[in-house]
Design a protein around this motif. Structure first.
Motif, PDB file in Angstrom:
ATOM      1  N   ASN A  80       0.503  -0.950   0.361  1.00  0.00           N
ATOM      2  CA  ASN A  80       0.080   0.055  -0.430  1.00  0.00           C
ATOM      3  C   ASN A  80       0.735   1.107   0.189  1.00  0.00           C
ATOM      4  N   GLY A  81       0.222   2.074  -1.236  1.00  0.00           N
ATOM      5  CA  GLY A  81       0.849   3.479  -0.662  1.00  0.00           C
ATOM      6  C   GLY A  81       1.556   3.683  -2.709  1.00  0.00           C
ATOM      7  N   PRO A  82       2.752   5.215  -2.083  1.00  0.00           N
ATOM      8  CA  PRO A  82       3.845   5.178  -3.175  1.00  0.00           C
ATOM      9  C   PRO A  82       5.289   4.958  -2.791  1.00  0.00           C
ATOM     10  N   ILE A  83       5.355   4.206  -3.843  1.00  0.00           N
ATOM     11  CA  ILE A  83       6.559   3.564  -3.225  1.00  0.00           C
ATOM     12  C   ILE A  83       7.981   4.556  -4.475  1.00  0.00           C
ATOM     13  N   ALA A  84       8.932   5.393  -4.337  1.00  0.00           N
ATOM     14  CA  ALA A  84       9.827   5.908  -5.442  1.00  0.00           C
ATOM     15  C   ALA A  84      10.661   5.131  -5.766  1.00  0.00           C
ATOM     16  N   ASP A  85      11.021   3.891  -5.096  1.00  0.00           N
ATOM     17  CA  ASP A  85      12.090   3.449  -5.887  1.00  0.00           C
ATOM     18  C   ASP A  85      12.339   1.440  -5.231  1.00  0.00           C
ATOM     19  N   TYR A  86      12.538   0.872  -5.786  1.00  0.00           N
ATOM     20  CA  TYR A  86      12.106  -0.549  -4.771  1.00  0.00           C
ATOM     21  C   TYR A  86      12.971  -2.188  -6.009  1.00  0.00           C
ATOM     22  N   GLU A  87      14.138  -2.424  -6.237  1.00  0.00           N
ATOM     23  CA  GLU A  87      14.403  -3.418  -6.891  1.00  0.00           C
ATOM     24  C   GLU A  87      13.633  -3.218  -8.182  1.00  0.00           C
ATOM     25  N   GLY A  88      14.476  -2.437  -8.574  1.00  0.00           N
ATOM     26  CA  GLY A  88      14.049  -2.127  -9.984  1.00  0.00           C
ATOM     27  C   GLY A  88      12.164  -1.562 -10.439  1.00  0.00           C
ATOM     28  N   LEU A  89      11.704  -1.164  -9.346  1.00  0.00           N
ATOM     29  CA  LEU A  89      10.305  -0.550 -10.017  1.00  0.00           C
ATOM     30  C   LEU A  89      10.551   0.693  -9.483  1.00  0.00           C
ATOM     31  N   GLU A  90      10.200   1.894 -10.148  1.00  0.00           N
ATOM     32  CA  GLU A  90       9.798   3.310  -9.769  1.00  0.00           C
ATOM     33  C   GLU A  90       8.956   3.729  -9.878  1.00  0.00           C
ATOM     34  N   ASN A  91       8.215   4.961  -8.924  1.00  0.00           N
ATOM     35  CA  ASN A  91       7.535   5.722  -9.052  1.00  0.00           C
ATOM     36  C   ASN A  91       6.330   4.305  -9.380  1.00  0.00           C
ATOM     37  N   ILE A  92       5.948   3.981  -8.618  1.00  0.00           N
ATOM     38  CA  ILE A  92       4.560   2.756  -8.334  1.00  0.00           C
ATOM     39  C   ILE A  92       3.700   3.220  -7.072  1.00  0.00           C
ATOM     40  N   THR A  93       2.573   2.805  -7.024  1.00  0.00           N
ATOM     41  CA  THR A  93       1.826   3.144  -6.384  1.00  0.00           C
ATOM     42  C   THR A  93       0.848   1.536  -6.081  1.00  0.00           C
ATOM     43  N   LEU A 146       6.202 -14.853   1.183  1.00  0.00           N
ATOM     44  CA  LEU A 146       5.700 -14.174   1.405  1.00  0.00           C
ATOM     45  C   LEU A 146       6.582 -12.401   2.348  1.00  0.00           C
ATOM     46  N   LEU A 147       7.120 -12.175   2.111  1.00  0.00           N
ATOM     47  CA  LEU A 147       7.964 -10.917   2.810  1.00  0.00           C
ATOM     48  C   LEU A 147       8.026 -10.292   3.302  1.00  0.00           C
ATOM     49  N   ALA A 148       7.861  -9.456   4.594  1.00  0.00           N
ATOM     50  CA  ALA A 148       7.018  -8.293   5.039  1.00  0.00           C
ATOM     51  C   ALA A 148       8.530  -7.096   4.632  1.00  0.00           C
ATOM     52  N   VAL A 149       8.663  -6.682   3.987  1.00  0.00           N
ATOM     53  CA  VAL A 149       9.996  -5.627   3.674  1.00  0.00           C
ATOM     54  C   VAL A 149       8.537  -4.470   4.926  1.00  0.00           C
ATOM     55  N   GLN A 150       7.958  -4.150   4.775  1.00  0.00           N
ATOM     56  CA  GLN A 150       7.732  -2.850   5.558  1.00  0.00           C
ATOM     57  C   GLN A 150       6.338  -2.686   5.634  1.00  0.00           C
ATOM     58  N   VAL A 151       6.256  -2.641   7.011  1.00  0.00           N
ATOM     59  CA  VAL A 151       5.680  -2.781   7.978  1.00  0.00           C
ATOM     60  C   VAL A 151       4.672  -1.312   8.865  1.00  0.00           C
ATOM     61  N   PRO A 152       3.847  -0.985   8.049  1.00  0.00           N
ATOM     62  CA  PRO A 152       3.637   0.391   8.837  1.00  0.00           C
ATOM     63  C   PRO A 152       2.764   0.090  10.553  1.00  0.00           C
ATOM     64  N   GLN A 153       3.228   0.756  11.502  1.00  0.00           N
ATOM     65  CA  GLN A 153       2.306   0.635  12.693  1.00  0.00           C
ATOM     66  C   GLN A 153       1.444   0.476  13.347  1.00  0.00           C
ATOM     67  N   THR A 154       0.760   0.203  13.424  1.00  0.00           N
ATOM     68  CA  THR A 154      -1.214   0.848  13.411  1.00  0.00           C
ATOM     69  C   THR A 154      -2.049   0.497  14.746  1.00  0.00           C
ATOM     70  N   SER A 155      -3.340   0.758  14.345  1.00  0.00           N
ATOM     71  CA  SER A 155      -3.958   0.248  15.079  1.00  0.00           C
ATOM     72  C   SER A 155      -4.999  -1.230  15.131  1.00  0.00           C
ATOM     73  N   PRO A 156      -5.137  -1.859  15.715  1.00  0.00           N
ATOM     74  CA  PRO A 156      -5.873  -3.466  15.418  1.00  0.00           C
ATOM     75  C   PRO A 156      -6.996  -3.100  15.301  1.00  0.00           C
ATOM     76  N   GLY A 201      -0.801   7.221   2.887  1.00  0.00           N
ATOM     77  CA  GLY A 201       0.838   8.048   4.033  1.00  0.00           C
ATOM     78  C   GLY A 201       1.303   6.270   5.246  1.00  0.00           C
ATOM     79  N   GLU A 202      -0.045   5.563   4.395  1.00  0.00           N
ATOM     80  CA  GLU A 202       0.592   4.812   5.212  1.00  0.00           C
ATOM     81  C   GLU A 202       1.120   3.551   4.280  1.00  0.00           C
ATOM     82  N   VAL A 203       2.722   2.927   4.647  1.00  0.00           N
ATOM     83  CA  VAL A 203       3.223   2.443   3.735  1.00  0.00           C
ATOM     84  C   VAL A 203       4.004   0.916   4.206  1.00  0.00           C
TER      85      VAL A 203
END
Length: 371
Positions: free
Chosen positions: A110-123, A168-178, A352-354
């Motif tokens: 979820n959210g905008p990603i500027a650059d990740y593993e060759g993917l650029e400006n993806i949402t 399934l690998l969790a690379v970035q996980v936002p800290q939010t409420s349950p 904003g929650e990426v």
């Protein structure tokens, strides 16, 4: 002196009130350098526990993730959904982005990603039940309440055999409420989950819950899946429990689907056998069946009846006390038996929650083991 593996297997402790009998954490594994002995332990642990968690895998490369996935079925190399992902009308199309240098691995989240593993400006777009359910939760309650999005197995279900496993690998996980997850099916069932948890249920447990009569029905019935199922179902809407579709005549007619090759239509047993334990799993993708073929050769073609029969035998298996809802931490790698569990995403995220995950599954070299 015998060589020993450093890998140890630790059963997941069920939360209070839970009655799950699957899931394990594996410790001591070097997933970049897996020995034959290591993999023997991992494979047995998978088929005995169905869902494995490896912690602190932040540095695992997409190539290493692919190689780990392929170890379970070395004869295959292609992504488990094949060209399905590229069909614009497919319900899977918005949810996955392909890593250019490792096309068997997909990025979801979820959210905008500027650059990740060759993917650029993806949402990335986390699937939300409001796009799929007939009667979604009131938007005013969306922050604190959720649903199972869509119970499923990872499979093209047309032209390709179902993958044996998914990683399934969790690379970035936002800290939010349950959130409180509601079934909204008249039972009053609900479940407390972390936001964005992935929910799993054991299809072996689902089979074991059936009466002797229903077990015989499950062992002797075959499921015929719709051709191009993710395009076929793209306009249909889901039950509120995420376990199958409501019949309103919204399925894409065969004449409007991409060219259908009869030899690619999947007819699979309703029960799939575990290759290590021998247990039977009631393993049906609840949204994709078009027909049922009964033991005496009778073909059930009425779609509403087909869905009703499948839902009736699967619904006991998703009861709240049987659901493993993973609370993800960054670096968690899950490996799950795609022939023995159903799974679904849950939750919703705000701007904003990426969230970034990597998924890999590979079309099977052969079909599932039947009863």
């Amino acid at each position: 002196m015998a060589i020993k593996s450093r890998i140890t297997v630790h059963k997941i402790t069920p939360p209070k009130g839970s009655d799950i009998d699957f899931g394990a954490e594996l410790r001591g594994a070097d997933l970049d350098n897996i020995t034959e002995l290591d993999f023997d332990i991992i494979r047995r642990a998978l088929y005995e526990n169905q869902v494995l968690i490896f912690k602190n895998q932040q540095n695992l490369s997409p190539k290493a993730q692919y190689e780990l996935t392929r170890l379970f079925d070395p004869a295959v190399t292609s992504y488990g959904h094949g060209a399905t992902l590229d069909a614009k009308k497919s319900i899977l199309h918005p949810d996955l982005k392909t890593i250019p240098h490792q096309p068997q691995v997909q990025v979801i989240g979820n959210g905008p990603i500027a650059d990740y593993e060759g993917l650029e400006n993806i949402t990335l777009k986390h699937p939300h039940h409001k796009t799929f359910h007939k009667h979604p939760i009131d938007p005013a309650s969306d922050r604190d309440h959720t649903r199972f999005y869509r119970w499923h197995i990872d499979a093209a279900l047309y032209g390709l055999h179902p993958p044996l496993v998914t990683t399934l690998l969790a690379v970035q996980v936002p800290q939010t409420s349950p959130q409180t997850l509601h079934y909204d099916d008249g039972t009053g069932d609900e479940l407390q989950v972390s936001r964005g948890s992935t929910a799993f249920v054991s299809s072996y447990r689902t089979y074991d819950l059936l009466s002797a009569e229903d077990q015989l029905f499950a062992r002797t019935t075959k499921v015929q899946y719709a051709p191009h199922p993710y395009i076929w179902m793209s306009r249909a809407k889901s039950r509120s429990d995420g376990l199958g579709l409501i019949s309103e005549g919204l399925e894409t007619p065969h004449a409007e689907l991409p060219r259908i090759e009869e030899g690619k239509i999947q007819v699979l047993p309703m029960c799939w056998r575990n290759p290590v334990t021998g247990r039977l799993a009631l393993q049906v993708h609840p949204s994709a069946p078009e027909k049922l073929i009964l033991a005496d050769g009778t073909v059930v073609e009425d779609l509403e009846a087909v869905r009703g029969m499948v839902h009736r035998v699967q619904r006991p298996g998703i009861a709240p006390h049987l659901v493993l809802a993973l609370e993800w931490e960054e670096g968690d790698l899950a490996v799950f038996n795609n022939h023995g569990v159903l799974h679904t995403v849950t939750g919703s995220f705000e701007q904003g929650e990426v969230r970034v995950f990597r998924q890999c599954n590979l079309a099977g070299s052969e079909g599932p083991l039947g009863p």
